[in-house]
Design a protein around this motif. Structure first.
Motif, PDB file in Angstrom:
ATOM      1  N   PRO A 122       0.412  -1.239  -0.010  1.00  0.00           N
ATOM      2  CA  PRO A 122       0.382  -0.224  -0.407  1.00  0.00           C
ATOM      3  C   PRO A 122       1.114   1.491  -0.135  1.00  0.00           C
ATOM      4  O   PRO A 122       1.934   0.849   0.786  1.00  0.00           O
ATOM      5  CB  PRO A 122      -1.152  -0.036   0.840  1.00  0.00           C
ATOM      6  N   GLY A 123       0.451   1.811  -1.307  1.00  0.00           N
ATOM      7  CA  GLY A 123       1.071   3.253  -1.279  1.00  0.00           C
ATOM      8  C   GLY A 123       2.551   3.687  -1.340  1.00  0.00           C
ATOM      9  O   GLY A 123       3.868   4.163  -1.908  1.00  0.00           O
ATOM     10  N   GLU A 124       2.990   1.958  -2.051  1.00  0.00           N
ATOM     11  CA  GLU A 124       3.945   1.979  -2.479  1.00  0.00           C
ATOM     12  C   GLU A 124       3.775   1.379  -3.933  1.00  0.00           C
ATOM     13  O   GLU A 124       4.880  -0.142  -3.919  1.00  0.00           O
ATOM     14  CB  GLU A 124       5.217   1.195  -1.785  1.00  0.00           C
ATOM     15  N   LYS A 125       3.683   1.892  -5.077  1.00  0.00           N
ATOM     16  CA  LYS A 125       2.957   1.102  -6.330  1.00  0.00           C
ATOM     17  C   LYS A 125       4.294   0.604  -6.916  1.00  0.00           C
ATOM     18  O   LYS A 125       4.358  -0.620  -7.692  1.00  0.00           O
ATOM     19  CB  LYS A 125       2.609   1.919  -7.283  1.00  0.00           C
ATOM     20  N   ILE A 126       5.605   0.893  -6.655  1.00  0.00           N
ATOM     21  CA  ILE A 126       6.720   0.524  -7.303  1.00  0.00           C
ATOM     22  C   ILE A 126       7.456  -0.408  -6.688  1.00  0.00           C
ATOM     23  O   ILE A 126       8.105  -1.109  -7.793  1.00  0.00           O
ATOM     24  CB  ILE A 126       7.776   1.665  -7.801  1.00  0.00           C
ATOM     25  N   SER A 127       7.130  -0.721  -5.833  1.00  0.00           N
ATOM     26  CA  SER A 127       6.960  -2.264  -4.432  1.00  0.00           C
ATOM     27  C   SER A 127       6.456  -3.611  -5.805  1.00  0.00           C
ATOM     28  O   SER A 127       6.815  -4.503  -5.211  1.00  0.00           O
ATOM     29  CB  SER A 127       6.489  -2.787  -3.222  1.00  0.00           C
ATOM     30  N   LEU A 128       5.820  -3.020  -7.142  1.00  0.00           N
ATOM     31  CA  LEU A 128       5.373  -3.877  -7.668  1.00  0.00           C
ATOM     32  C   LEU A 128       6.963  -4.889  -8.493  1.00  0.00           C
ATOM     33  O   LEU A 128       6.834  -6.510  -8.957  1.00  0.00           O
ATOM     34  CB  LEU A 128       4.291  -3.756  -8.950  1.00  0.00           C
ATOM     35  N   PHE A 129       8.318  -4.492  -9.050  1.00  0.00           N
ATOM     36  CA  PHE A 129       8.699  -4.526  -9.719  1.00  0.00           C
ATOM     37  C   PHE A 129       9.819  -5.137  -8.159  1.00  0.00           C
ATOM     38  O   PHE A 129      10.765  -4.397  -8.011  1.00  0.00           O
ATOM     39  CB  PHE A 129       9.572  -3.386 -10.451  1.00  0.00           C
ATOM     40  N   ARG A 130       9.635  -6.295  -7.927  1.00  0.00           N
ATOM     41  CA  ARG A 130      10.966  -7.108  -7.389  1.00  0.00           C
ATOM     42  C   ARG A 130      11.784  -7.786  -7.921  1.00  0.00           C
ATOM     43  O   ARG A 130      11.338  -8.284  -9.352  1.00  0.00           O
ATOM     44  CB  ARG A 130       9.698  -7.655  -6.582  1.00  0.00           C
ATOM     45  N   PRO A 131      12.301  -8.657  -7.614  1.00  0.00           N
ATOM     46  CA  PRO A 131      13.679  -9.470  -8.513  1.00  0.00           C
ATOM     47  C   PRO A 131      12.809 -10.925  -9.156  1.00  0.00           C
ATOM     48  O   PRO A 131      13.415 -10.887 -10.198  1.00  0.00           O
ATOM     49  CB  PRO A 131      14.557 -10.397  -7.014  1.00  0.00           C
ATOM     50  N   VAL A 132      11.694 -11.286  -8.868  1.00  0.00           N
ATOM     51  CA  VAL A 132      11.155 -12.253  -9.361  1.00  0.00           C
ATOM     52  C   VAL A 132      10.562 -11.925 -10.722  1.00  0.00           C
ATOM     53  O   VAL A 132      10.513 -12.464 -11.537  1.00  0.00           O
ATOM     54  CB  VAL A 132       9.612 -13.489  -8.320  1.00  0.00           C
ATOM     55  N   VAL A 133      10.701 -10.480 -10.529  1.00  0.00           N
ATOM     56  CA  VAL A 133       9.764 -10.619 -12.207  1.00  0.00           C
ATOM     57  C   VAL A 133      10.709  -9.977 -13.178  1.00  0.00           C
ATOM     58  O   VAL A 133      10.997  -9.862 -14.421  1.00  0.00           O
ATOM     59  CB  VAL A 133       9.392  -9.062 -11.783  1.00  0.00           C
TER      60      VAL A 133
END
Length: 480
Positions: free
Chosen positions: A389-400
């Motif tokens: 929440p509040g950190e949309k850029i956290s979608l871009f994780r190492p698994v991606v």
């Protein structure tokens, strides 16, 4: 079906408003994306955006703006939801007639004078502000540079800049008209549509895309900028946009793009757009971004004293590869992001290996070692966990990134290098200028290999634990 007390109350309130002749209050909608459920809007498809922005020269002040949206309704619309936040709308018209409007969450809900029939063309014109304030809040949109602005709209921040249907599934044509003090330069995605027009102390710059574009890939840059033009393979027009003061220092990096293009075209086929180049921003972003036809990079990547040639160029190749994977072929849903990032990471790593960097196999061995931990933290590649929440850029994780490139490595091991190469070229050819899903990738990979790969992909894309890599029985994944 059992109804909760809250839902019963909401239904009773709606019924009461209907009996009184009043419409229910505006509500934010979405198309049900698993990761961003309120992103995008049902009931219409956008065909084109025409966005006018007036920049005063102060990159902390809201810009005056007009966004014209041409669309076609896919259902009868009594209301039209647009994604829009972080700005103020002052008026809205639908097909030239004034319309009522009200904010609801991160939507702007428009009520036209008369319902729009299904299958009808419509034009929505919104006069609004576009606010670059609070650029460091982690939500994206405008990025303030030393003397201007640039855009970083991924994943869901275009609607913090202009009203739109902010989901990559609804790609459209774009026209940008940017007015600045005449001492400044404005650039945008696509190619110039005529020469800049100066009236008094202001200049208006117009750009238009030749291919459909997702809202998250839009780019506008403003500042004391110099546009550097050169020719790429096959006569492709290249334009880089750099801070004027850094023009000479950046040239050694800019001059490498034609070689990167030739290298990727040898593997993927023709470059998919009308132009390409780098927008080098004098700002600290912490990332590079594949905005369509004009990738965004922070200046420090190239000018800090420890810049590593192979490492820096591999990042340039990563963003360039995205023009095929992510921009031309865009994800159908945000859970399909792995396809885009896997391929960009793949070609980044392959380029680095061929130019003195780490071996691809060693990088993939390390990725396999760490993959179970990445999956535990972020979910498997094709079923990622929602961003914090509040950190949309956290979608871009190492698994991606490496975790998904590992899927491609395992696939190449499984079907062979020749079939893998055919798959890459066919993927970007078959889905050019469109959207494609994980299911589409599995189908095409199976067709290319001549056998059903569903079971193979099930473990690699959706499993909580990382499968064994074909041909590498000695590789071990470390449990988190």
């Amino acid at each position: 079906m059992l109804l909760s007390a809250r839902l019963k109350a909401a239904l009773l309130a709606t019924a009461s408003l209907t009996l009184l002749g009043a419409a229910p209050p505006p509500q934010p909608l979405g198309i049900g994306d698993p990761l961003f459920p309120h992103l995008g809007n049902p009931g219409y498809d956008v065909t084109a955006y025409d966005i006018s922005l007036a920049y005063s020269g102060d990159n902390t002040a809201p810009l005056d703006a007009v966004t014209i949206i041409d669309a076609r309704s896919t259902a009868r619309l009594e209301r039209i939801n647009l994604d829009f936040a972080h700005g103020e709308a002052s008026s809205v018209t639908v097909d030239g007639a004034p319309a009522r409007f009200a904010p609801a969450g991160e939507d702007l809900v428009v009520t036209p004078a008369a319902p729009v029939p299904a299958g009808s063309p419509l034009r929505i014109t919104v006069r609004h502000t576009s606010d670059p304030a609070d650029p460091a809040d982690g939500q994206g949109g405008w990025v303030r540079t030393r003397d201007g602005l640039a855009m970083a709209n991924q994943a869901d921040a275009a609607h913090r800049v202009f009203p739109c249907n902010d989901h990559p599934a609804d790609k459209a044509a774009f026209t940008f008209r940017v007015t600045t003090p005449k001492r400044l330069t404005a650039v945008a995605a696509g190619l110039p549509a005529g020469k800049p027009v100066t009236r008094g102390a202001a200049t208006t710059w117009t750009y238009r895309t030749a291919h459909p574009m997702a809202t998250e890939l839009a780019q506008v840059g403003i500042g004391d900028l110099t546009v550097v033009r050169r020719e790429g393979p096959g006569g492709l027009p290249l334009r880089d946009v750099v801070p004027t003061a850094d023009r000479k220092a950046l040239e050694p990096w800019l001059s490498r793009t034609p070689g990167h293009l030739a290298w990727l075209q040898d593997r993927l086929g023709p470059y998919p757009f009308e132009t390409y180049g780098l927008l080098v921003a004098d700002a600290e972003t912490g990332f590079a971004l594949e905005t369509q036809t004009l990738s965004l990079f922070e200046k420090n990547l190239f000018t800090h004293g420890g810049a590593d040639r192979t490492g820096t160029e591999s990042i340039m190749v990563h963003e360039l590869a995205h023009q095929w994977f992510g921009d031309s072929v865009s994800p159908a849903a945000w859970s399909d992001l792995w396809i885009s990032e896997a391929h960009a990471t793949w070609y980044e790593a392959l380029w680095a290996e061929e130019h003195g960097g780490p071996a691809l196999e060693e990088r993939m061995r390390r990725a396999h070692r760490d993959s179970d931990g990445w999956r535990a933290a972020g979910g498997p590649p094709a079923r990622p966990k929602a961003p914090e929440p509040g950190e949309k850029i956290s979608l871009f994780r190492p698994v991606v990134y490496d975790g998904s490139a590992l899927v491609l490595y395992a696939l190449r091991q499984e079907i062979g290098e020749a079939a893998f190469g055919r798959l890459q070229r066919e993927w970007v050819r078959e889905h050019r200028d469109a959207n494609a899903s994980t299911a589409d990738f599995v189908t095409l990979a199976s067709r290319t290999a001549g056998r059903d790969l569903s079971a193979f992909f099930q473990g690699w894309l959706y499993g909580e634990r990382t499968p064994a890599v074909p041909g590498h029985p000695d590789w071990r994944s470390e449990a988190p």
